[in-house]
Design an enzyme around this catalytic site. Structure first.
Site, short mmCIF file in Angstrom:
data_model
loop_
_atom_site.label_atom_id
_atom_site.label_comp_id
_atom_site.label_asym_id
_atom_site.label_seq_id
_atom_site.Cartn_x
_atom_site.Cartn_y
_atom_site.Cartn_z
N ARG A 49 12.84 -0.11 6.04
CA ARG A 49 13.42 0.81 7.02
C ARG A 49 12.95 0.43 8.43
O ARG A 49 11.90 0.89 8.89
CB ARG A 49 13.03 2.25 6.70
N LYS A 207 -4.35 -2.35 -14.79
CA LYS A 207 -5.69 -2.67 -14.29
C LYS A 207 -6.58 -3.19 -15.41
O LYS A 207 -7.39 -4.10 -15.21
CB LYS A 207 -6.30 -1.44 -13.63
#
Length: 430
Positions: A49, A207
């Site tokens: 954006r 993770k």
């Protein structure tokens, strides 16, 4: 001597983390230059954006064409904080091809395609650093792959998702139900509007894959990690945990087998004794407990998410990669020489807490005990409460394989006297 030509850095993504990276690069420019040995210049920022106001960033640096940015050919370092698989994967490999090293916080991509990304970095003689991908500001990746490189790590046990720890901590400390605690986490900004990645364990599993790979010098992918979410944890589970002197945490557990010939990686809720260091980790904090041959037990603790903590880890990697760039070298790459197989969850051995709804009549306990014995699962303690023809039976086992426990539970469900299996919780940290 300070080099006058600046290191050019491109930033892919300028959200919560990316904007903090840009801010710190600007406000701490002199310190970063002194630590690296050359000035650092923000050369471009790729965003989706472009019309959004971004304080402190020159609008001329903003672009929506991330591909063109990483293809410039004059970049020294690309910082990727957009997340997801694509276009992040293509942008990272393109950056390598056009002469830039990469700093990333993308746990999902590294857990899925870490080996390919490391290979691309090595092929082009560039760095791939990703301290921010696991546990935010907590230094963990570098200690595992550098500080403990001469040691043998046997186990990594940790809380690696702040959202889930906040929710479980609230349930523990206030007696709140899961939904109530989740609503509070959402209101405070700890949980996303769609919390699935956190509460179903996807974030922690990514993770765990990264940690297991580094700790055991073995390629561990996201698909290798057993994953179980925490949405079924109840206030009754916490009440049972307290009676055992325990609490409940969503844990990432990476272990080397006792014979050293295989590894396992898993994420699931578990009861841990209040005496264990991880039991005292409160709120949205993270902590990871590492056990190794020479150094023994180590604990890493701190804020595991958020713009500033994650940006701190990104900037730490930026300094390290910048120094390597100036020195004409690269840091440690992938270490997967051990190539150990990843064992299935069925081979994991631990203790279990099983809560059963049973008929309140003579002989039920004997039937249940027989099922456990037939499947080779030894019972440690049993607690029974009954009222108006119904009863709850809580069984805590000695150590047994997950496969044996699964067979036991399946057989228990077939008993006429067992109305249902209310909960199954692993017991860790003892």
């Amino acid at each position: 001597m300070m080099r006058t030509r600046p290191l050019k850095v491109a930033l892919l993504g300028c959200g919560v983390v990316g904007s903090e990276v840009a801010r710190i690069m600007t406000t701490h420019a002199d310190d970063l230059a002194a630590r690296i040995g050359a000035p650092v210049e923000l050369a471009g920022v790729a965003v989706r954006r472009p019309d959004k106001v971004r304080e402190g960033i020159d609008p001329a640096l903003i672009t929506t064409d991330a591909t063109a940015l990483v293809k410039r050919g004059d970049l020294d370092i690309v910082v990727e904080v957009i997340g997801g698989i694509e276009p992040a994967r293509t942008l990272i490999t393109t950056a390598f091809e056009h002469g830039a090293s990469v700093v990333s916080a993308n746990k999902a991509l590294l857990a899925q395609d870490g080996a390919a990304l490391h290979a691309a970095a090595e092929e082009h003689g560039k760095d791939l650093y990703y301290e921010a991908a696991v546990a935010g500001a907590i230094p963990l990746i570098r200690p595992l792959r550098e500080s403990l490189a001469g040691d043998k790590v046997n186990r990594v046990l940790g809380i690696v998702n702040g959202t889930t720890n906040f929710i479980l901590d609230k349930m523990d400390s206030t007696g709140a139900g899961y939904q109530e605690a989740l609503d509070e986490a959402t209101a405070l900004g700890y949980a996303e509007a769609d919390p699935t990645a956190d509460v179903e364990g996807f974030d922690a599993a990514a993770k765990a894959a990264i940690l297991a790979g580094i700790a055991f010098h073995t390629r561990v992918r996201l698909d290798d990690v057993y994953r179980e979410g925490m949405t079924e944890v109840t206030a009754a589970d916490f009440a049972s945990a307290k009676e055992m002197g325990c609490t409940i945490k969503l844990l990432a557990i990476c272990e080397r087998a006792e014979d050293g010939r295989s590894v396992t990686a898993r994420v699931h809720p578990a009861m841990i004794p209040l005496s264990h260091p991880l039991a005292s980790v409160r709120g949205a904090y993270n902590a990871v407990f590492v056990e190794s041959d020479a150094s023994g037990q180590l604990m890493f603790y701190g804020p595991g998410a958020g713009g500033s903590p994650t940006a701190s880890a990104v900037l730490g990697d930026l300094v390290a990669v910048g120094r390597n760039r100036l020195g004409g070298t690269t840091g440690p790459g992938e270490s997967a020489y051990a190539a150990l197989p990843v064992s299935p969850m069925g081979e994991v051995v631990t203790r279990y807490h099983i809560s059963l709804d049973v008929a309140d009549k003579p002989g039920v306990l004997a039937q249940v005990a027989t099922v456990f014995a037939e499947h080779g699962v030894s019972i440690d303690t049993v607690r029974q409460q009954g009222k108006d023809g119904e009863a709850s039976l809580v069984v805590v086992t000695h150590r047994a394989s997950d496969a044996a426990l699964g067979g036991t539970v399946e057989a228990l469900r077939k008993l006429d006297t067992v109305r249902g299996v209310a909960s199954i919780m692993r017991v860790e940290g003892e």
